[in-house]
Each structure stands twice: as structure tokens, then as C-alpha cells.
Design a protein around this motif. Structure first.
Motif, mmCIF file in Angstrom:
data_model
loop_
_atom_site.group_PDB
_atom_site.id
_atom_site.type_symbol
_atom_site.label_atom_id
_atom_site.label_comp_id
_atom_site.label_asym_id
_atom_site.label_seq_id
_atom_site.Cartn_x
_atom_site.Cartn_y
_atom_site.Cartn_z
ATOM 1 N N ARG A 16 -4.405 -4.753 5.572
ATOM 2 C CA ARG A 16 -3.895 -3.985 4.427
ATOM 3 C C ARG A 16 -5.003 -3.568 3.466
ATOM 4 O O ARG A 16 -4.819 -2.701 2.636
ATOM 5 C CB ARG A 16 -2.824 -4.775 3.660
ATOM 6 C CG ARG A 16 -3.339 -5.972 2.885
ATOM 7 C CD ARG A 16 -2.322 -6.517 1.901
ATOM 8 N NE ARG A 16 -2.934 -7.552 1.080
ATOM 9 C CZ ARG A 16 -3.584 -7.336 -0.058
ATOM 10 N NH1 ARG A 16 -3.680 -6.128 -0.552
ATOM 11 N NH2 ARG A 16 -4.150 -8.334 -0.722
ATOM 12 N N LEU B 288 -5.860 -0.096 -5.863
ATOM 13 C CA LEU B 288 -5.162 -0.502 -4.637
ATOM 14 C C LEU B 288 -4.131 0.573 -4.292
ATOM 15 O O LEU B 288 -4.057 1.033 -3.163
ATOM 16 C CB LEU B 288 -4.473 -1.851 -4.877
ATOM 17 C CG LEU B 288 -3.735 -2.441 -3.688
ATOM 18 C CD1 LEU B 288 -4.704 -2.867 -2.605
ATOM 19 C CD2 LEU B 288 -2.891 -3.638 -4.128
ATOM 20 N N ASP B 289 -3.330 0.922 -5.304
ATOM 21 C CA ASP B 289 -2.358 2.008 -5.136
ATOM 22 C C ASP B 289 -2.917 3.197 -5.900
ATOM 23 O O ASP B 289 -3.357 3.048 -7.023
ATOM 24 C CB ASP B 289 -1.005 1.614 -5.742
ATOM 25 C CG ASP B 289 -0.485 0.343 -5.098
ATOM 26 O OD1 ASP B 289 -0.520 0.254 -3.858
ATOM 27 O OD2 ASP B 289 -0.074 -0.575 -5.843
ATOM 28 N N GLY B 290 -2.862 4.340 -5.310
ATOM 29 C CA GLY B 290 -3.439 5.501 -5.993
ATOM 30 C C GLY B 290 -4.681 5.935 -5.261
ATOM 31 O O GLY B 290 -5.044 5.382 -4.223
ATOM 32 N N GLU B 291 -5.345 6.903 -5.856
ATOM 33 C CA GLU B 291 -6.441 7.559 -5.145
ATOM 34 C C GLU B 291 -7.707 6.714 -5.077
ATOM 35 O O GLU B 291 -8.261 6.322 -6.107
ATOM 36 C CB GLU B 291 -6.755 8.877 -5.883
ATOM 37 C CG GLU B 291 -7.670 9.780 -5.099
ATOM 38 C CD GLU B 291 -8.272 10.872 -5.965
ATOM 39 O OE1 GLU B 291 -9.124 11.610 -5.465
ATOM 40 O OE2 GLU B 291 -7.900 10.966 -7.158
ATOM 41 N N ARG B 292 -8.156 6.423 -3.849
ATOM 42 C CA ARG B 292 -9.462 5.754 -3.675
ATOM 43 C C ARG B 292 -10.461 6.865 -3.402
ATOM 44 O O ARG B 292 -10.474 7.436 -2.314
ATOM 45 C CB ARG B 292 -9.404 4.782 -2.499
ATOM 46 C CG ARG B 292 -8.436 3.661 -2.737
ATOM 47 C CD ARG B 292 -8.431 2.653 -1.601
ATOM 48 N NE ARG B 292 -7.244 1.814 -1.704
ATOM 49 C CZ ARG B 292 -6.806 1.014 -0.758
ATOM 50 N NH1 ARG B 292 -7.472 0.904 0.380
ATOM 51 N NH2 ARG B 292 -5.717 0.291 -0.931
#
Ligand code: MCA
Ligand code: AMP
Length: 507
Positions: free
Chosen positions: A273, A315-319
Motif C-alpha cells: 500500500r 498519503l491521500d492526494g497528489e504525490r
């Protein structure tokens, strides 16, 4: 409340302490109960030998389960843990021991022939050995001690560890890290990276630096779960582990090597993950290739020995490829101009940072500490960067003369001083050039000394190998009649980089 970091970990241990903390290559495991009892025995033994809270314990051992247990023992006993890269040579270790004045040293059995006289000369009475299989005098001596130990009360400000980082002057500085520095950082990372009760981390980093110890191990200890614990990085083994694990942390070199394996596929990573990268810049191309092959976007974060982690992609959203993400909650990250004023978004300046995670200073170097902090308590990282309008940081370079090779830092000054000591050398300049595996690699440019005998590449590399850790030894040595200098007499390293980049670091 006890501010000892071990007390925080203990409060998060699994209810069933027979659960594994470490899953080993051999198929054996080390449970939380065993880690607790093992660390209690070593802590009790240190106390019985007269070590007091605040005393330093220098440790230069190979990675092993026992090495991690020894670290936990130092925390519990309130001792200050001083990890040293196992590649360091005698001359490097001498400096650390002289500077830190540890009460005890734990080292590899093979180091004993030179370490015994060194320790005795420095009046260090407690010298123990520990090999990578748990053999040696440390565990023999502590075997009889009780498996219970009351974790020593520490305040958040008390020192937990001193980590040496090299400097631009060639002299290493001991970064003093408190229990609060380490605890605050792991609490944030654990939450931000969404650790879950079923997480299993694949651990292939060394234990003597921040990434492997304070980021990877601390997240697992706080989560009360297990890690697959390997002696060193191995791409094929890592891919095999990805099928039954969830989290991986590595330096960019790990990701480059993983991409070189056919086995790295979407299917091989289906249970994973989170892939985290840090310690050196991750090329946008590596980021893109990894996503194409596995369907996973690597999460890049940025930190330093002195500060722990500072920023992270979400973690959530744009990397965002090429960015190290916004500041961690509780950490103030600013980009300022030479006048100390904040730069406008998109403008490059110096990265300065403040927060509970930032160290208190360099061991016994008050002047150096003062220089590195602003009047309002920001630490100058020496990195150059820019912030986007939505607060994402991009690191674009360094104002410090530093080479990062395979995730290890090399300060050119230290290598130049070692080269200049050689009889055949008039002067030298050390620079980093692009390297396909290590990102950057060390090369040296040498001006031979007239009448100093034959100066050869093999001779210089051979002489340095016994004096410097192997990753610091230049991959290539080039010769010039003189070094290019500017009007101020300063060596123009950019010219050397341009000139030798095409020839590079490979023979
Ligand atoms: C090994 N060699 C290297 C390096 N590692 N040369 C340059 N740079 C390196 N990093 C050389 C050795 O000198 C040797 O050469 C040859 O490669 C083989 O050595 P070996 O040990 O077998 O290499 P390896 O096992 O393949 O190691 C490469 C590695 C390792 C796996 C990439 O370097 C590694 O684990 N790096 C991670 C470093 C790390 O944890 N950094 C985090 C620091 P010869 O035969 O000629 O002697 S913490 C940090 O930076 C901050 C806080 C942060 O943000 O995380
Ligand atoms: P160290 O002294 O080992 O703690 O190395 C810290 C340095 O590594 C930082 O000051 C940066 O120059 C570099 N670094 C760490 N993470 C990153 C990253 N994700 N991108 C670029 N540079 C990084």
C-alpha cells in the motif's frame, strides 16, 4: 508522564506480546516479548556496570536483530545511543570516540584488534563485541541479568541519541537528538502515513542512520506490528517480500535497482500500500517508471539527521514527482532569501526549519550550533529549494558542498584532506558526478606533487581504502597539472564537474 521514547513504544505494543516484531530471513522471528526481555537484560547489565543515564554508548555493529535490541536497551536505561556506520575505519572511529567520550563501546569482533588499544588509551572501560549473528561478549555478559527492567524516567529534553554528520570543514559534528525530537517525529509520520494494524514493513535499510532506524523501525514499533528484517538491500528478495507485505522504505538507489528486475510487476506489488523514498533526490523518471511498472506512486519525503523528517508528499492526494511535499504538521518549513526574508512562491532560496523534531545543537560545538540557527530558532538546512503556491517544497540544490551517494552523505572536504596527506599529492578537489546506480558518485581530481613519487589512480584509491569508509573512496581519480580557480583563489568545482562528468565515475 515518562518522556522516555521506549515508554511511548511500550504503550503501543500489541496486547499479545508473543506477536512478531521481526520476521527474519531464516524463517525465525523475534517477538515483542523477546525484544522487551532482551533489551531489559542489556539495560540491567549496563546499569550494573555503572553506566548512568546520560552516558553515551557508541555502537559500530552490522545489522542484526540484536543490534535493534541493543538500541532499545540504551533507550530504556536512559543512555545516549551513538550509532556508527559499520564501514567506518579506525581513524574515523577514533575521532567519534574522542569527541563523544562514551562510557561503553559495542563493536564487531573483527574490530577488536585495533579497538581494544584505542578504547583503553581513551579510558573507556566497557568494551563489548557483538557480531551479526548475536555472538560476542555483550550478550554473554548480560545473559544472567533479569528479563525485566523499569524504563528509566526521562524528560522530553533529555538526549536519546547523538548522530554524527560530516561537515563542510571536514570535521564531523554530533547532532544531539532528544526523546521529544524522536517521539514527535514518529507520532506525526505514523499518523500521516496511515499505519494500520495489519501493516508489514519490508526493512532493508541499515540501522545506523535516521532512515532505517528512526523512520522505518520507529513507525513499526509505534504501530506494534511486524517487519521483515533483512541484513541488507536485495532487489530480488524485496520483490518476493512485496507479495506478502504492505510498506517499503528505501533510498532512490533501491528503486533504481528494483526497476532493473523483471519480477517487479503490478502483480508482485498487489498487497503493497505504500512505497516511501528519501535520503536523496528521486528522479522524476524513476517515479514515472515505477508507476508504469507497478501502478504505485512512490511517496517522496525529505529530512535530515539533525531534524528527522521535515516534509512529505500526502498519503491521500497528489504525490508530486520532483517535489518532497508540504511541511509535516508541527514543523515550520520556510524558504528565505539571503536577507532572511521569506521568498515568494516559486522563488529559490535557503530552506530553514523549526519544530519539536529539530535537534538542540551539535555536541560540544556551541559556536557551530549558533552559526546554524537563526535568531528566531530556525535551523539552516543547507538545502536550496522553492515552495509552490500550495506549499509543496522542491529541493533544487544545496548550498553545502555535499555529495549524496546511494543515500550516504560524503563531504568532499573530508576526502580532500585524506588525499592531501598522501606523499604523492600536491592538492586535490573532490566532486560528485552523476552515477546510474548511486545517483551521485565521488570522483577526485589530483595535482601530483613534484618529487613525491609516482601518483597513480590505483595507488591513491588503495591508500584511501584503509582510511575511509568504502562508500567515501573516490570511484575514479583524474590528474591535472593545476586546479581551475576563480579570481578569489577558490577551486571552481563546477568546471571540474563539467569536465569530468562525461568520463564519469565508471572505469
Ligand atoms: C556501497 N558502495 C557504495 C555505496 N554503497 N559506493 C558509493 N555509495 C554507496 N552508497 C560500494 C562499496 O564501497 C563497495 O565498493 C561496493 O559498492 C559494494 O559494496 P556493498 O556493501 O556490497 O554494496 P551494496 O550492499 O550494494 O550497498 C549499496 C546500498 C547501500 C544498498 C545502496 O549503500 C545502502 O544501503 N544505502 C542506504 C544508505 C542509507 O540508509 N541512507 C540513509 C541515511 P568496493 O568493493 O570498491 O569497496 S539517513 C538520511 O540520509 C536522512 C536523514 C534521510 O532523509 O533519510
Ligand atoms: P543526512 O545528513 O544524511 O541527514 O542527509 C540529509 C540531506 O539529504 C538533506 O539535507 C538533503 O540534502 C538530502 N535529502 C534527504 N531527503 C531528500 C529528498 N527526498 N530529496 C532531496 N534531497 C534529500
Amino acid at each position: 508522564m515518562n518522556g522516555n521514547l521506549y515508554a511511548l513504544f511500550e504503550s503501543r505494543f500489541p496486547a499479545d506480546r508473543d506477536q512478531a516484531l521481526l520476521m527474519l530471513e531464516s524463517g525465525a522471528s523475534l517477538s515483542y516479548a523477546e525484544a522487551d526481555a532482551g533489551s531489559a537484560r542489556i539495560a540491567a547489565h549496563f546499569r550494573d556496570r555503572g553506566l548512568d543515564p546520560g552516558d553515551r554508548v557508541a555502537v559500530q555493529v552490522e545489522k542484526s536483530p540484536e543490534a535493534l535490541v541493543l538500541y532499545l536497551a540504551c533507550l530504556r536505561a536512559g543512555l545516549v545511543y551513538l550509532p556508527l556506520n559499520s564501514a567506518y575505519q579506525e581513524a574515523e572511529v577514533r575521532y567519534f570516540l574522542e569527541n563523544a567520550e562514551p562510557r561503553a563501546v559495542v563493536a564487531q569482533p573483527r574490530s577488536m584488534p585495533w579497538l581494544e588499544p584505542l578504547a583503553s588509551g581513551l579510558g573507556i572501560a566497557n568494551l563489548f563485541s557483538l557480531d551479526d549473528r548475536g555472538g560476542g561478549t555483550l550478550l554473554e555478559a548480560s545473559r544472567g541479568a533479569p528479563g525485566r527492567f523499569e524504563t528509566v524516567e526521562r524528560s522530553g529534553d533529555d538526549l536519546a541519541a547523538i548522530l554524527y554528520t560530516s561537515g563542510t570543514t571536514g570535521r564531523s559534528k554530533g547532532a544531539m537528538l532528544s526523546h521529544r525530537n524522536l517521539a514527535s517525529n514518529v507520532l506525526v509520520l505514523h499518523r500521516l502515513w496511515g499505519f494500520r494494524p495489519d501493516d508489514v514493513l519490508v526493512h532493508m535499510l541499515p540501522l545506523f542512520h535516521v532512515h532505517g532506524l528512526f523512520v522505518a523501525c520507529h513507525c513499526v514499533l509505534l504501530n506494534g506490528t511486524a517487519m521483515r528484517f533483512h541484513r541488507k538491500f536485495d532487489a530480488v528478495q524485496a520483490i518476493a517480500d512485496f507479495g506478502r507485505s504492505t510498506v517499503f522504505m528505501g533510498v532512490p538507489t533501491f528503486y533504481g535497482r528494483l526497476l532493473g528486475e523483471h519480477g517487479l510487476t503490478r502483480e508482485a506489488c498487489v498487497s503493497m500500500r505504500l512505497f516511501v523514498s528519501g535520503s536523496a533526490p528521486l528522479l522524476a523518471e524513476t517515479h514515472a517508471q515505477f508507476e508504469r511498472r507497478t501502478g504505485q506512486r512512490i511517496l517522496e519525503r525529505y529530512g535530515m539527521t539533525e531534524t528527522g523528517m521535515l516534509t512529505s508528499n500526502p498519503l491521500d492526494g497528489e504525490r508530486r514527482a520532483g517535489s518532497v511535499g508540504p511541511a509535516l504538521p508541527g514543523t515550520d518549513v520556510r524558504v528565505v532569501g539571503d536577507d532572511g526574508r521569506p521568498c515568494a512562491p516559486g522563488t529559490i532560496g535557503q530552506v530553514i526549519v523549526r519544530g519539536d523534531n529539530v535537534f538542540s545543537g551539535y555536541w560540544r560545538m556551541p559556536d557551530k550550533t549558533r552559526e546554524e540557527f537563526t535568531a528566531d530558532g530556525f535551523f539552516r538546512t543547507g538545502d536550496m529549494g522553492s515552495l509552490s503556491t500550495d506549499g509543496f517544497l522542491s529541493i533544487v540544490g544545496r548550498s553545502k558542498d555535499l555529495i549524496i551517494s546511494g543515500g550516504y552523505n560524503v563531504y568532499p572536504k573530508e576526502i580532500e584532506l585524506a588525499i592531501d596527506e598522501l606523499e604523492c599529492v600536491q592538492e586535490s578537489a573532490v566532486v560528485g558526478v552523476a552515477h546510474p546506480d548511486f545517483g551521485e558518485a565521488v570522483i577526485a581530481v589530483v595535482v601530483p606533487r613534484r618529487g613525491g613519487g609516482v601518483a597513480s589512480e590505483a595507488g591513491i584509491i588503495g591508500a584511501l581504502k584503509g582510511r575511509l569508509a568504502n562508500f567515501k573512496v573516490p570511484k575514479r581519480v583524474y590528474f591535472l597539472d593545476e586546479l581551475p580557480r576563480n579570481a578569489m583563489g577558490k577551486v571552481q568545482k563546477n568546471i571540474l564537474r563539467e569536465r569530468f562528468a562525461p568520463e564519469g565515475a565508471k572505469r
